[in-house]
Scaffold this motif. Structure first.
Motif, PDB file in Angstrom:
ATOM      1  N   LEU A 151      -5.493   5.595  10.135  1.00 25.71           N
ATOM      2  CA  LEU A 151      -5.069   5.320  11.500  1.00 25.71           C
ATOM      3  C   LEU A 151      -4.989   3.822  11.748  1.00 25.71           C
ATOM      4  CD1 LEU A 151      -7.162   7.994  13.396  1.00 25.71           C
ATOM      5  CD2 LEU A 151      -4.658   7.814  13.464  1.00 25.71           C
ATOM      6  N   SER A 152      -3.957   3.409  12.479  1.00 24.55           N
ATOM      7  CA  SER A 152      -3.856   2.004  12.868  1.00 24.55           C
ATOM      8  C   SER A 152      -4.975   1.688  13.862  1.00 24.55           C
ATOM      9  CB  SER A 152      -2.490   1.720  13.494  1.00 24.55           C
ATOM     10  OG  SER A 152      -2.311   2.475  14.675  1.00 24.55           O
ATOM     11  N   ASN A 155      -1.617   3.183  -6.322  1.00 22.31           N
ATOM     12  CA  ASN A 155      -2.894   3.758  -6.727  1.00 22.31           C
ATOM     13  C   ASN A 155      -3.314   4.817  -5.716  1.00 22.31           C
ATOM     14  OD1 ASN A 155      -5.379   4.337  -7.766  1.00 22.31           O
ATOM     15  ND2 ASN A 155      -6.272   2.325  -7.384  1.00 22.31           N
ATOM     16  N   PHE A 156      -2.686   6.007  -5.800  1.00 20.26           N
ATOM     17  CA  PHE A 156      -2.874   6.998  -4.740  1.00 20.26           C
ATOM     18  C   PHE A 156      -4.168   7.795  -4.874  1.00 20.26           C
ATOM     19  CE2 PHE A 156      -0.381   9.158  -8.035  1.00 20.26           C
ATOM     20  CZ  PHE A 156      -1.099  10.331  -8.214  1.00 20.26           C
ATOM     21  N   LEU A 157      -4.793   7.831  -6.051  1.00 23.43           N
ATOM     22  CA  LEU A 157      -5.992   8.654  -6.215  1.00 23.43           C
ATOM     23  C   LEU A 157      -7.208   8.041  -5.537  1.00 23.43           C
ATOM     24  CD1 LEU A 157      -5.962  10.054  -9.860  1.00 23.43           C
ATOM     25  CD2 LEU A 157      -5.666  11.285  -7.738  1.00 23.43           C
ATOM     26  N   GLU A 158      -7.354   6.732  -5.611  1.00 28.11           N
ATOM     27  CA  GLU A 158      -8.584   6.095  -5.146  1.00 28.11           C
ATOM     28  C   GLU A 158      -8.367   5.163  -3.963  1.00 28.11           C
ATOM     29  OE1 GLU A 158      -9.736   4.112  -8.684  1.00 28.11           O
ATOM     30  OE2 GLU A 158     -10.782   5.825  -9.532  1.00 28.11           O
ATOM     31  N   SER A 159      -7.128   5.021  -3.503  1.00 33.12           N
ATOM     32  CA  SER A 159      -6.877   3.987  -2.515  1.00 33.12           C
ATOM     33  C   SER A 159      -5.966   4.469  -1.407  1.00 33.12           C
ATOM     34  CB  SER A 159      -6.256   2.758  -3.180  1.00 33.12           C
ATOM     35  OG  SER A 159      -6.058   1.745  -2.235  1.00 33.12           O
ATOM     36  N   ALA A 160      -6.460   4.466  -0.185  1.00 31.34           N
ATOM     37  CA  ALA A 160      -5.620   4.823   0.945  1.00 31.34           C
ATOM     38  C   ALA A 160      -4.860   3.616   1.439  1.00 31.34           C
ATOM     39  CB  ALA A 160      -6.478   5.388   2.069  1.00 31.34           C
ATOM     40  N   GLY A 161      -5.488   2.461   1.440  1.00 28.33           N
ATOM     41  CA  GLY A 161      -4.913   1.268   2.032  1.00 28.33           C
ATOM     42  C   GLY A 161      -5.695   0.890   3.270  1.00 28.33           C
ATOM     43  N   THR A 162      -5.307  -0.211   3.895  1.00 26.05           N
ATOM     44  CA  THR A 162      -6.070  -0.706   5.037  1.00 26.05           C
ATOM     45  C   THR A 162      -5.147  -1.464   5.987  1.00 26.05           C
ATOM     46  OG1 THR A 162      -7.953  -2.101   5.683  1.00 26.05           O
ATOM     47  CG2 THR A 162      -6.702  -2.803   3.744  1.00 26.05           C
ATOM     48  N   TRP A 163      -5.390  -1.297   7.283  1.00 31.84           N
ATOM     49  CA  TRP A 163      -4.608  -1.980   8.311  1.00 31.84           C
ATOM     50  C   TRP A 163      -5.205  -3.350   8.610  1.00 31.84           C
ATOM     51  CZ3 TRP A 163      -0.187  -0.130  10.733  1.00 31.84           C
ATOM     52  CH2 TRP A 163       0.124   1.227  10.526  1.00 31.84           C
ATOM     53  N   SER A 164      -4.326  -4.296   8.961  1.00 30.97           N
ATOM     54  CA  SER A 164      -4.801  -5.573   9.500  1.00 30.97           C
ATOM     55  C   SER A 164      -5.366  -5.321  10.896  1.00 30.97           C
ATOM     56  CB  SER A 164      -3.656  -6.589   9.543  1.00 30.97           C
ATOM     57  OG  SER A 164      -2.620  -6.125  10.402  1.00 30.97           O
ATOM     58  N   PRO A 165      -6.191  -6.219  11.409  1.00 34.21           N
ATOM     59  CA  PRO A 165      -6.865  -5.953  12.693  1.00 34.21           C
ATOM     60  C   PRO A 165      -5.932  -5.626  13.851  1.00 34.21           C
ATOM     61  CG  PRO A 165      -7.832  -7.846  11.608  1.00 34.21           C
ATOM     62  CD  PRO A 165      -6.629  -7.482  10.809  1.00 34.21           C
ATOM     63  N   PHE A 166      -4.712  -6.194  13.855  1.00 35.50           N
ATOM     64  CA  PHE A 166      -3.789  -5.940  14.958  1.00 35.50           C
ATOM     65  C   PHE A 166      -2.697  -4.947  14.580  1.00 35.50           C
ATOM     66  CE2 PHE A 166      -5.562 -10.176  15.741  1.00 35.50           C
ATOM     67  CZ  PHE A 166      -6.122  -9.956  16.999  1.00 35.50           C
ATOM     68  N   GLY A 167      -2.749  -4.410  13.380  1.00 34.50           N
ATOM     69  CA  GLY A 167      -1.862  -3.321  12.997  1.00 34.50           C
ATOM     70  C   GLY A 167      -0.462  -3.708  12.584  1.00 34.50           C
ATOM     71  N   GLU A 168      -0.198  -5.013  12.417  1.00 35.22           N
ATOM     72  CA  GLU A 168       1.162  -5.404  12.043  1.00 35.22           C
ATOM     73  C   GLU A 168       1.387  -5.332  10.527  1.00 35.22           C
ATOM     74  OE1 GLU A 168      -1.074  -9.364  12.062  1.00 35.22           O
ATOM     75  OE2 GLU A 168      -1.251  -7.332  12.856  1.00 35.22           O
ATOM     76  N   HIS A 169       0.297  -5.350   9.753  1.00 37.81           N
ATOM     77  CA  HIS A 169       0.398  -5.323   8.295  1.00 37.81           C
ATOM     78  C   HIS A 169      -0.456  -4.194   7.723  1.00 37.81           C
ATOM     79  CE1 HIS A 169       1.326  -9.872   8.709  1.00 37.81           C
ATOM     80  NE2 HIS A 169       2.452  -9.183   8.635  1.00 37.81           N
ATOM     81  N   PHE A 170      -0.074  -3.763   6.540  1.00 38.44           N
ATOM     82  CA  PHE A 170      -0.820  -2.726   5.847  1.00 38.44           C
ATOM     83  C   PHE A 170      -0.964  -3.169   4.393  1.00 38.44           C
ATOM     84  CE2 PHE A 170      -1.393   1.416   3.720  1.00 38.44           C
ATOM     85  CZ  PHE A 170      -2.366   1.970   4.541  1.00 38.44           C
ATOM     86  N   ALA A 171      -2.177  -3.150   3.884  1.00 41.41           N
ATOM     87  CA  ALA A 171      -2.451  -3.583   2.512  1.00 41.41           C
ATOM     88  C   ALA A 171      -2.864  -2.383   1.672  1.00 41.41           C
ATOM     89  CB  ALA A 171      -3.549  -4.643   2.495  1.00 41.41           C
ATOM     90  N   PHE A 172      -2.369  -2.321   0.449  1.00 42.24           N
ATOM     91  CA  PHE A 172      -2.750  -1.233  -0.440  1.00 42.24           C
ATOM     92  C   PHE A 172      -2.712  -1.708  -1.889  1.00 42.24           C
ATOM     93  CE2 PHE A 172       1.695  -1.052   0.548  1.00 42.24           C
ATOM     94  CZ  PHE A 172       2.355  -0.707  -0.624  1.00 42.24           C
ATOM     95  N   SER A 173      -3.415  -0.975  -2.717  1.00 41.91           N
ATOM     96  CA  SER A 173      -3.546  -1.341  -4.127  1.00 41.91           C
ATOM     97  C   SER A 173      -2.398  -0.742  -4.931  1.00 41.91           C
ATOM     98  CB  SER A 173      -4.891  -0.831  -4.671  1.00 41.91           C
ATOM     99  OG  SER A 173      -4.978  -1.030  -6.060  1.00 41.91           O
ATOM    100  N   VAL A 174      -1.775  -1.570  -5.776  1.00 36.83           N
ATOM    101  CA  VAL A 174      -0.673  -1.117  -6.623  1.00 36.83           C
ATOM    102  C   VAL A 174      -0.948  -1.544  -8.058  1.00 36.83           C
ATOM    103  CG1 VAL A 174       0.998  -1.258  -4.744  1.00 36.83           C
ATOM    104  CG2 VAL A 174       0.700  -3.218  -6.268  1.00 36.83           C
TER     105      VAL A 174
END
Length: 1007
Positions: free
Chosen positions: A290-291, A337-356
């Motif tokens: 969730l954002s 990396n879909f098995l172990e990593s969902a990703g993460t939102w920046s504090p204001f929701g404009e960016h999304f970081a994930f492991s590749v």
């Protein structure tokens, strides 16, 4: 006339296809114990020693059940992370994200990576060791060999490995079994064998738990070996004294009777809104994030059917907004990396970081959510492998679970300074970090023991752990000791943590209050809250809105729900109350258990002072050995009027122990002794530049037939006879070539090479004499053949392929090839190929387009020694075969074979592809056996030469060169993965086109 079949790409390994990049040249070292030879590249010898000691421990446990000794140390190849494992050369073919390890049969090599979780690494090691024992049993058995594995259904092979490495208590598999009981979907043994929807790992584990629990673990070896000899149905009758149908019914009843009481107590309805499910998304909707403001949700799903992708949806309605990962397949990112990593939102929701995965290591990708575009992609210095990123509340840092030299710790990466800080440093696994609202603390899951736990006794478990950033103080909370407590996330108030636990055999959500150390259960679901594995993120919370998202497993689907935090009913529970009865794979009361008793005393990887096995260090030696040997169509001898011939052949593949060097050798004989052919190829696979050499003698045969009136002498008399003449033409190609690929990524590469070829010829004429209908005899004579010749060639190509394959052909992505080749010596020719293909999957259809040009240029481009290029192949244009030509001439359309051949060709195609029968979500009609595509096509092509211009027409006395265009319908059928056959009906688009319509068959996958 003898034509040289001079192809455009005679030395390339493949025209299209994805690559397996090898970004590093790993320097392997060797340790040997009594039963294993470990190949590793750890810097610290102690890390390697830990792996080989754990291997010996598993050997002792498995030997007690399988009773098979390794006569020599078994090869074990360990990679320090999954990115390195994906590039392994020990195993041919692509290694997917979901592959935890592989054991191959010829050398019995166990090949696997270290993972972020000690528990997962140990499980995979134990699982693959079972496979090593299975192959060893088959290889050394009196009535079995490696080929006997074809009698063993996959669920028996993989299920046994799961049972012997996990045991009969497994919350994850029990969740699957409860789901099947709830939905009345328990398969028969025949269903397990024939229907792919029943996952062999989970169902196979439950089957072996039932059989071993009912008859004792001592039945495992005889049942496995009997199945390898006779198949599972006859083996069950021989060993268990019952038939497969009865056994399946017994198992079904056990499952229903055992789980019924637990299911009756469970919560009947889900809390919250059913947001993402098969009706509006996919069957697998996982890793919900969730954002911060709760408006949006990022998640992974196969809702576009052909691949797992990252999507963005409205968190209130579930309506898909965009596919965030669409542009990834056009770049150099190898995988998400879909098995172990969902990703993460920046504090204001404009960016999304994930492991590749990119360039042979994990990287962090930063996505601009509004543009669905990656704006940054970078390594984390000093941390080659990582997952579970968590963005700090101030936006300055991201914390990850990192894997360095086989050790899992937390690392803090500062986005401004680009510096990395190691937060933990020990042998314990640190997973799934989550920030407190003020950014002062982290909560995460770790296999650090609670004070009441004894290190080294029993199975590994994960506990709630807290880290104070400023001081580095670590506290392990005493909650559900012995259970897996995973996926902790701070509530917005910062005083409580939500987490998932299997403490009662189910997998539910709990709240833990950090201040008063109280625990409350928030869900009581009959199956469980889960991702693909227990280590996959399955819950998240909107920082600013106190809304929870979770993925729930039901009817084989993963469904995402959202709910306000206050919508959950909090039931206080005792933090010491742990009961795994609901996680048991029945029966609970077991006969002479060996596996469970052994697993209950397993030493953990973090244990010090374990019983040591003697280990010695060896010098690395490649150990070039045979990988595979196969015969070509058997061996036979024939005799007839054309002489005595022998037919047969053999293929052999050799490689070194880690697969850096491969040698392929083939020999065949098809006819007389001068029809002997042989080829040797060498391939060096180190780094991005992969090269090889090919040398061989390849004979080709063709024939011409004729008739003449002749005179022969029989005794003193001469007779006029009929002579049916056959000229057997042999072309011998002797070739030496160097080939190479420079791999840029999984989707792009350069190809290059060069070589020299020599062609020689032999012509034998067989005169078959007849007097009337009476056969007299056959005489053989050798005729003068054309002089041999040689030429040299060099080539280069740039190739890209990110296409996604469907049932019989690509459905999405693109392919392209730009190819140039130069011939010297006997021929002075340039050959060029430009081939571009684009696919758009607009469910339920795919739109496919191709444009292609292939041409010869230079002074010898029109040589009559070269077989002309043609558009007549049905893989180019359909409907213009022999039947069309003969009928076209009859009705006076003026098209002849000359319209199909030339030194240059151009082709354009368009198709609408409908997956017709196959998997339910992809195909129009569901089928578990028949996989087909229905295609509406338009094909167009033209062939010409430099001496015959495209513009010339019949009024100039030349050929009327014009494009040949057809349209029609085809059905591509996938014959169980062995080949694709395509019957088609084509209508030429020209005058009298309907009269020229014809049927044809093509034997190739869709372009």
């Amino acid at each position: 006339m003898i034509f040289l079949l001079l192809g455009a790409e005679p030395m390339q390994a493949q025209y299209f296809g994805r690559n397996k990049p090898i970004y590093k040249d790993l320097d392997f070292k060797v340790l040997e114990s009594p039963h294993f030879r470990l190949y590793h590249y750890f810097q610290d010898q102690e890390d390697a020693s830990r792996v080989i000691q754990d291997s010996e421990r598993w050997y002792k446990l498995h030997y007690q059940v399988l009773k098979s000794s390794f006569l020599e140390p078994n090869p074990l190849i360990i990679y320090k992370n999954h990115a390195d494992f994906q590039a392994t050369t020990a195993i041919t073919g692509e290694i997917g994200i979901g592959t935890g390890g592989v054991t191959e049969g010829m050398k019995n090599r166990v090949v696997m990576p270290v993972t972020l979780s000690n528990k997962q690494t140990d499980h995979v090691l134990g699982h693959e060791m079972v496979h090593a024992f299975q192959y060893n049993l088959l290889r050394t058995g009196d009535s079995t060999s490696i080929s006997s594995v074809r009698n063993l259904p996959l669920w028996m092979v993989e299920g046994l490995a799961e049972y012997m490495s996990i045991g009969s208590t497994d919350p994850n598999t029990a969740m699957w079994m409860r789901d099947a009981v709830l939905n009345k979907d328990i398969p028969t043994l025949r269903d397990l064998t024939r229907k792919p929807e029943y996952f062999p790992y989970r169902w196979g584990q439950a089957f072996w738990s039932f059989v071993a629990g009912t008859w004792g673990d001592g039945v495992i070896r005889p049942l496995f070996m009997a199945t390898a000899i006779y198949g599972y149905e006859e083996a069950i009758e021989l060993v268990l004294r019952t038939d497969a149908k009865t056994l399946g019914s017994m198992w079904r009843k056990q499952l229903e009777d055992y789980y019924a009481p637990y299911m009756a107590k469970a919560q009947k309805s889900m809390t919250g809104t059913k947001l993402l499910h098969r009706e509006n998304a996919g069957e697998m909707n996982i890793s919900p994030m969730l954002s911060p403001n709760g408006k949006y949700i990022a998640y992974l799903s196969e809702q576009d059917v052909i691949s797992l992708e990252l999507f963005l949806a409205d968190a209130k309605t579930g309506k898909k907004i965009k596919r965030l990962s669409k542009r990834i397949q056009q770049g150099d990112i190898d995988n998400i990396n879909f098995l172990e990593s969902a990703g993460t939102w920046s504090p204001f929701g404009e960016h999304f970081a994930f492991s590749v995965y990119s360039k042979g290591r994990n990287q962090l990708a930063i996505l601009d959510v509004a543009k669905a575009k990656i704006i940054d992609e970078f390594d984390i210095p000093g941390v080659e492998a990582f997952s579970y990123p968590a963005w700090s509340p101030d936006g300055n840092s991201i914390v990850v679970s990192g894997l360095v030299e086989g050790q899992s710790d937390l690392y803090l990466y500062n986005l401004r300074t680009r510096k990395t800080t190691q937060l933990t440093n020990d042998a314990f696994s640190d997973l799934m970090p989550s920030w407190s609202g003020d950014g002062s603390r982290l909560v995460f899951s770790s296999d650090r023991p609670i004070q009441s736990q004894v290190v080294g006794s029993g199975k590994l478990s994960n506990n709630l752990t807290e880290l104070v950033i400023s001081t580095g103080e670590i506290k392990v909370h005493n909650v559900f000791s012995g259970a897996d407590n995973l996926n902790p996330v701070f509530e917005p108030n910062g005083n409580s943590v939500l987490f998932l636990s299997d403490r009662d055999g189910f997998r539910n959500m709990y709240r833990y209050n950090l201040d008063n150390e109280s625990v409350a259960q928030l869900t009581d679901y009959v199956t469980g809250i889960s991702g693909i594995t227990s280590f996959s993120p399955a819950i998240s919370i909107a920082r600013n809105e106190a809304t929870v998202a979770y993925s729930y497993y039901l009817k084989g689907d993963y469904i995402i729900y959202t709910a306000p935090l206050n919508a959950f009913t909090a039931t206080p529970v005792d933090a010491r109350e742990v009961d795994f009865k609901a996680a048991v794979l029945p029966p609970q009361e077991r006969i002479r258990p060996i596996v469970d008793a052994n697993l209950a005393t397993v030493y953990t990887p973090a244990t010090t002072g374990r019983a040591e096995t003697p280990v010695k260090e060896l010098t690395y030696k490649p150990q070039f050995k045979l990988d595979n040997i196969s015969n070509i169509a058997g061996v036979g001898v024939s005799s007839g009027p054309f002489g005595t011939g022998i037919q047969g052949g053999v293929n052999m593949l050799f490689s070194d122990i880690v697969g850096k060097n491969q040698l392929f050798a083939a020999a065949s004989l098809n006819g007389e002794i001068y029809d002997f052919g042989a080829q040797v190829a060498y391939l060096r696979q180190v780094g991005r530049l992969q090269w090889g050499a090919i040398a061989g003698n390849v004979p080709y045969q063709s024939a011409t037939f004729g008739y003449a009136i002749d005179t022969i002498q029989i005794g003193e008399d001469k007779f006029i006879v009929d002579n049916l003449i056959m000229q057997q033409i042999r072309t011998y190609q002797r070739q030496f070539a160097l080939i190479g690929n420079y791999i840029l990524s999984t989707t792009r590469r350069f190809e290059f090479g060069g070589g020299i070829s020599h062609y020689s010829f032999r012509i034998d004429q067989y005169n078959n004499y007849y007097f009337g209908n009476a056969y007299i005899r056959t005489d053989k004579e050798r005729l003068d053949a054309p002089d041999g010749f040689a030429f040299e060639q060099v080539y280069g190509a740039y190739v890209g392929d990110n296409s996604l394959f469907g049932l019989t052909s690509p459905l999405d992505g693109r392919r392209y090839r730009l190819h140039a080749e130069r011939y010297f010596g006997e021929f002075n020719i340039w050959t060029f190929i430009a081939d571009y293909r684009q696919y758009f999957f607009v469910r339920p259809f795919a739109l496919a387009f191709r444009v292609l040009h292939q041409g010869r240029y230079g002074e010898d481009a029109e040589s009559n020694q070269l077989a002309p290029l043609t558009i007549a192949y049905p893989t180019y244009i359909r409907g213009f075969g022999n039947e069309y030509i003969s009928r076209s001439q009859e009705i006076g359309n003026g098209i002849t074979f000359n319209n199909l051949y030339g030194s240059r060709v151009a082709v354009a195609n368009a198709e609408i592809r409908l997956p017709f029968t196959g998997p339910e979500r992809l195909a129009a009609l569901k089928s578990d056996i028949l996989f087909t595509d229905l295609n509406l096509f338009v094909d167009g092509g033209i062939a010409w030469s430099s001496e015959r211009s495209v513009e010339e027409d019949q009024f100039s006395g030349s050929i009327n060169y014009k494009p040949l265009i057809s349209t029609g319908l085809s059905l591509r059928v996938n014959l169980f993965g062995y080949m694709v056959i395509e019957p088609y009906y084509a209508i030429p688009i020209e005058k009298n086109g309907r009269e020229l319509a014809n049927f044809g068959v093509n034997f190739a996958p869709g372009w």
